[in-house]
Write a protein that holds these residues in place. Structure first.
Motif, mmCIF file in Angstrom:
data_model
loop_
_atom_site.group_PDB
_atom_site.id
_atom_site.type_symbol
_atom_site.label_atom_id
_atom_site.label_comp_id
_atom_site.label_asym_id
_atom_site.label_seq_id
_atom_site.Cartn_x
_atom_site.Cartn_y
_atom_site.Cartn_z
ATOM 1 N N GLU A 1 0.908 -1.652 -0.198
ATOM 2 C CA GLU A 1 -0.292 -0.167 -0.343
ATOM 3 C C GLU A 1 0.557 1.186 -0.218
ATOM 4 O OE1 GLU A 1 -3.378 -0.204 3.028
ATOM 5 O OE2 GLU A 1 -3.221 -2.481 2.746
ATOM 6 N N CYS B 1 -4.442 -6.626 2.175
ATOM 7 C CA CYS B 1 -4.421 -5.398 2.136
ATOM 8 C C CYS B 1 -5.537 -5.626 2.449
ATOM 9 C CB CYS B 1 -4.001 -4.677 1.332
ATOM 10 S SG CYS B 1 -1.797 -5.612 0.722
ATOM 11 N N ASP C 1 -6.469 -2.022 2.529
ATOM 12 C CA ASP C 1 -6.655 -0.879 1.634
ATOM 13 C C ASP C 1 -6.027 -1.320 -0.236
ATOM 14 O OD1 ASP C 1 -7.335 2.254 0.386
ATOM 15 O OD2 ASP C 1 -6.213 2.782 0.954
ATOM 16 N N ALA D 1 -4.953 1.865 -2.519
ATOM 17 C CA ALA D 1 -4.014 1.973 -2.681
ATOM 18 C C ALA D 1 -3.329 1.235 -3.290
ATOM 19 C CB ALA D 1 -3.737 2.591 -1.108
ATOM 20 N N VAL D 2 -3.417 -0.237 -3.424
ATOM 21 C CA VAL D 2 -2.231 -0.571 -4.072
ATOM 22 C C VAL D 2 -2.664 -0.601 -5.481
ATOM 23 C CG1 VAL D 2 -1.744 -3.090 -4.830
ATOM 24 C CG2 VAL D 2 -2.332 -2.629 -2.125
#
Length: 270
Positions: free
Chosen positions: A104, A125, A127, A130-131
């Motif tokens: 992220e 993850c 989020d 965001a990745v």
């Protein structure tokens, strides 16, 4: 599940510690992970030339070795949040460089990779947007982000068997496939492929399944999981519920595998 997953998915430090502890035992039970990696590799665009690639969530380095073979003469970077996994991958000589980092918030400069390859890591993850944003930033024009992950329905037999006993969280939670669809569509990356394909493993008994999950570092890490020992009566009820799902091949464990291939179009800024 939406992207507001704080307090639902495991805390990153727990994930890193769990997979670090599992580094020595991981390869002995990672048949599914290797199979999914091979299938993801086969989904890469045939015209892809990757002089610089990133193995995101590299684990013990199986994918890194495959990428080195697929792209001879290339420069590869193996990255994982679990330093124990990185040490193991480094011993195998899986890539040219090894970095501890978070998907992220990648510790890489913009437009530095032709390919980001991530096999069964991004389900941890919280989020995923965001990745995707980081992938877009780090990829060069026409670069490819190829990932496999897990979605809701994974280990459903295990989850249903515990639900027949109590309402506690005994199985890791996963993002919905619809969320992957929505987030990938909104990412500004060109969607080449996104699909969910179930893979069913079979085990002679529950003990072998739970042993494998622990050896992989993928046992229950979620908030709300029960603490302490499970009472004998509840355990027997759980075993009976799972046994009722037995098939001729053994006790089933379904993995809902998400395959995604996205490309950064020319003219898209990081």
């Amino acid at each position: 599940m939406t992207e507001a997953t704080t307090g639902i998915l495991p805390e990153k430090r727990q994930v890193a510690m769990s997979f670090s502890r599992a580094a020595a035992s991981y390869d002995g039970v990672a048949g599914l992970q290797r199979s999914v990696s091979d299938q993801l590799l086969a989904r890469l665009p045939l015209d892809l030339s990757a002089d610089h690639w990133l193995d995101l969530g590299c684990g013990t380095g199986y994918c890194s070795r495959a990428l080195s073979t697929r792209f001879p003469g290339s420069s590869g970077l193996a990255l994982d949040i679990a330093e124990g996994m990185l040490r193991h991958a480094r011993e195998q000589g899986a890539a040219q460089a090894f970095v501890a980092g978070d998907a992220e918030s990648l510790p890489l400069r913009g437009e530095s990779c032709d390919l980001i390859f991530s096999n069964l890591a991004l389900q941890w993850c919280a989020d995923f947007s965001a990745v995707l944003s980081e992938a877009r930033r780090v990829l060069r024009a026409n670069g490819v982000f190829a990932f496999s992950s897990l979605c809701v329905g994974t280990l459903q037999e295990l989850r249903d068997s515990w639900q027949a006993v109590d309402g506690l969280v005994h199985v890791n939670r996963f993002r919905r496939f619809a969320d992957y669809q929505q987030l990938c569509s909104a990412s500004s990356l060109e969607l080449v492929e996104l699909r969910c394909e179930p893979q069913v493993l079979h085990f002679p008994d529950v003990r072998q399944l739970t042993h494998e999950l622990k050896a992989l570092g993928a046992h229950n890490l979620n908030p709300g999981r029960p603490g302490g020992l499970t009472g004998r009566a509840r355990l027997q009820a759980f075993l009976a519920a799972y046994e009722a799902q037995r098939q001729p091949q053994g006790l089933p464990a379904t993995y809902q595998v998400v395959y995604g291939v996205l490309r950064k179009k020319s003219g898209i800024a990081g």
